[in-house]
Design a protein around this motif. Structure first.
Motif, short mmCIF file in Angstrom:
data_model
loop_
_atom_site.label_atom_id
_atom_site.label_comp_id
_atom_site.label_asym_id
_atom_site.label_seq_id
_atom_site.Cartn_x
_atom_site.Cartn_y
_atom_site.Cartn_z
N MET A 1 38.94 42.74 51.53
CA MET A 1 37.85 42.11 50.79
C MET A 1 38.32 41.75 49.38
SD MET A 1 34.08 43.68 50.56
CE MET A 1 33.36 43.60 48.98
N LEU A 19 33.94 40.68 58.15
CA LEU A 19 34.02 41.70 57.11
C LEU A 19 33.98 43.11 57.73
CD1 LEU A 19 33.92 42.59 54.10
CD2 LEU A 19 31.44 42.46 54.25
N ILE A 20 33.08 43.31 58.68
CA ILE A 20 32.98 44.62 59.36
C ILE A 20 34.30 44.95 60.03
CG2 ILE A 20 31.86 45.85 61.28
CD1 ILE A 20 29.30 44.19 60.60
N MET A 23 37.03 45.78 57.44
CA MET A 23 36.84 47.11 56.83
C MET A 23 37.20 48.23 57.81
SD MET A 23 35.99 47.16 53.69
CE MET A 23 36.70 45.68 53.07
N LEU A 24 36.76 48.07 59.07
CA LEU A 24 37.06 49.10 60.08
C LEU A 24 38.56 49.22 60.29
CD1 LEU A 24 34.30 48.40 62.78
CD2 LEU A 24 34.46 50.40 61.31
N ASN A 26 41.06 48.26 58.18
CA ASN A 26 41.72 48.79 56.96
C ASN A 26 41.53 50.30 56.88
OD1 ASN A 26 42.50 46.29 56.21
ND2 ASN A 26 40.96 46.03 54.60
N ASN A 27 40.32 50.72 57.20
CA ASN A 27 39.97 52.14 57.13
C ASN A 27 40.82 52.94 58.11
OD1 ASN A 27 38.30 53.96 55.88
ND2 ASN A 27 36.84 53.98 57.55
N CYS A 30 44.46 53.08 57.01
CA CYS A 30 44.66 53.97 55.87
C CYS A 30 44.65 55.44 56.32
CB CYS A 30 43.52 53.70 54.88
SG CYS A 30 43.74 54.47 53.31
N ILE A 31 43.71 55.78 57.19
CA ILE A 31 43.57 57.17 57.66
C ILE A 31 44.78 57.58 58.51
CG2 ILE A 31 42.21 58.65 59.20
CD1 ILE A 31 39.73 57.00 58.20
N VAL A 90 41.88 60.56 51.11
CA VAL A 90 41.62 59.73 52.30
C VAL A 90 40.68 60.51 53.23
CG1 VAL A 90 42.70 58.59 54.27
CG2 VAL A 90 43.87 58.64 52.08
N PRO A 91 39.57 59.88 53.66
CA PRO A 91 38.64 60.60 54.53
C PRO A 91 39.19 60.81 55.94
CG PRO A 91 37.92 58.35 54.25
CD PRO A 91 39.12 58.51 53.39
N GLN A 92 38.47 61.59 56.71
CA GLN A 92 38.88 61.86 58.09
C GLN A 92 38.03 61.04 59.03
OE1 GLN A 92 40.82 64.96 59.45
NE2 GLN A 92 41.86 64.57 57.54
N ASN A 93 38.65 60.48 60.07
CA ASN A 93 37.84 59.89 61.14
C ASN A 93 38.02 60.76 62.39
OD1 ASN A 93 40.32 59.20 62.20
ND2 ASN A 93 39.99 57.01 62.14
N VAL A 94 37.44 60.33 63.50
CA VAL A 94 37.48 61.16 64.71
C VAL A 94 38.92 61.46 65.12
CG1 VAL A 94 36.76 61.26 67.13
CG2 VAL A 94 35.29 60.17 65.46
N SER B 21 30.42 49.72 56.60
CA SER B 21 31.47 49.58 57.63
C SER B 21 32.53 50.67 57.48
CB SER B 21 32.15 48.21 57.52
OG SER B 21 31.20 47.20 57.64
N GLY B 25 32.78 54.85 60.20
CA GLY B 25 33.92 55.37 60.95
C GLY B 25 34.48 56.69 60.46
N TYR B 33 37.70 56.28 46.96
CA TYR B 33 38.20 55.66 48.19
C TYR B 33 37.42 54.38 48.49
CZ TYR B 33 39.56 55.08 53.08
OH TYR B 33 40.02 54.58 54.27
#
Lengths: 195, 98
Positions: A1, A19-20, A23-24, A26-27, A30-31, A90-94, B21, B25, B33
């Protein structure tokens, strides 16, 4: 973005979906890149510890050098913590959470089995630990849907266990050195895949 | 260029949608962040986060990490439902316009 003063503008349906999706992606990238750093760290530590302990056992023939293995988590966890503090959190995802739990479980198994082995040294400890290492690696590959990691884990687990059965004494430690290499290579593969 | 007045106005904004978005996740994400991922300014991001919080789409926890202020955002069930509904509406619109 892109940075702009129009970040609050209204969008078309296609722009919104794009955009969604951006972002998903990139996220996720990064994770998983952050997870890769941990694979590289623990792989490098395993490689270094295996070679150092192998050399010490080879030269001195003193089995007490095996106690050095306990220094690995003592050094590794603070280093992993430092890695997390370096830069933006950096956050955690599943997926990253599940990877974290798989390796935490492996670490718990390895430490407890090693403690038990101190009192009653079973000849199959290398076989057991390397098979579990391969299993954890293979499970990580399945989670990441990455064939090189799945195959690497399978070769490490099954191949390492067979080699551990065939060779004796400190030579078995070289199986762990190979494990360290495969672990670090996993990190590099993940890092490259999600660059 | 077609606009969508009937879509959820809270989500139908570039920065708020980007924040949602990201949060959809992950377990939770901190302000730094979100700022890095969206490329937004601190002021603008704060305003949009407040709007999402007021709508009940996210929860915000403000605290300190050592001496540094630390803000953590987490999506709520209402936020997840609204996001899923928004995406479904977008898909329906796109398939109808083809």
């Amino acid at each position: 973005m892109e940075k702009s003063n129009e970040q609050n503008k209204e969008m078309t349906a296609q722009e919104s979906l794009d955009l969604i999706s951006e972002m998903l992606n990139n996220n996720r990238r990064c994770i998983l890149q952050n997870s890769a750093k941990h694979f590289i760290l623990w792989g490098a530590l395993l490689l270094v510890f295996s070679i150092v302990i192998y050399e010490l056992l080879h030269v001195t023939r003193d089995l007490r050098w095996n106690l050095l293995w306990f220094a690995m988590p003592l050094l590794g966890f603070p280093l992993a913590r430092l890695l997390g503090k370096n830069g933006t959190a950096v956050p955690q995802n599943v997926i990253s959470s599940q990877l974290h739990y798989i390796w935490l479980a492996y670490c718990a198994f390895a430490v407890v089995i090693s403690i038990v082995a101190m009192f009653e040294m079973p000849s199959c400890i290398t076989l057991l630990l390397v098979a579990l290492l391969g299993f954890a690696e293979c499970s990580s590959g399945l989670l990441l849907k990455n064939w090189p990691i799945i195959i690497g884990g399978f070769i490490l687990g099954v191949g390492g266990a067979v080699v551990a059965m065939l060779v004796r004494s400190e030579v078995q430690l070289l199986v762990f050195a190979a494990g360290g290499l495969i672990l670090a290579a996993t990190g590099l593969i993940v890092k490259r895949q999600y660059q | 260029m077609t606009m969508f007045p009937k879509l959820d106005p809270i989500l139908h904004s570039e920065l708020r949608l980007a924040v949602m978005s990201i949060l959809i996740g992950v377990d939770e994400a901190d302000f730094t962040y979100l700022k890095k991922q969206t490329g937004a300014t601190s002021g603008n991001l704060s305003v949009q986060i407040d709007k999402l919080m007021a709508a009940g789409y996210i929860t915000v926890e403000k605290g300190f990490k050592g001496k540094v202020p630390h803000t953590t955002c987490k999506i709520t069930t209402t936020g997840q439902d609204a996001f899923n509904k928004y995406v479904e509406s977008l898909k329906e619109y796109l398939s109808a316009s083809k």
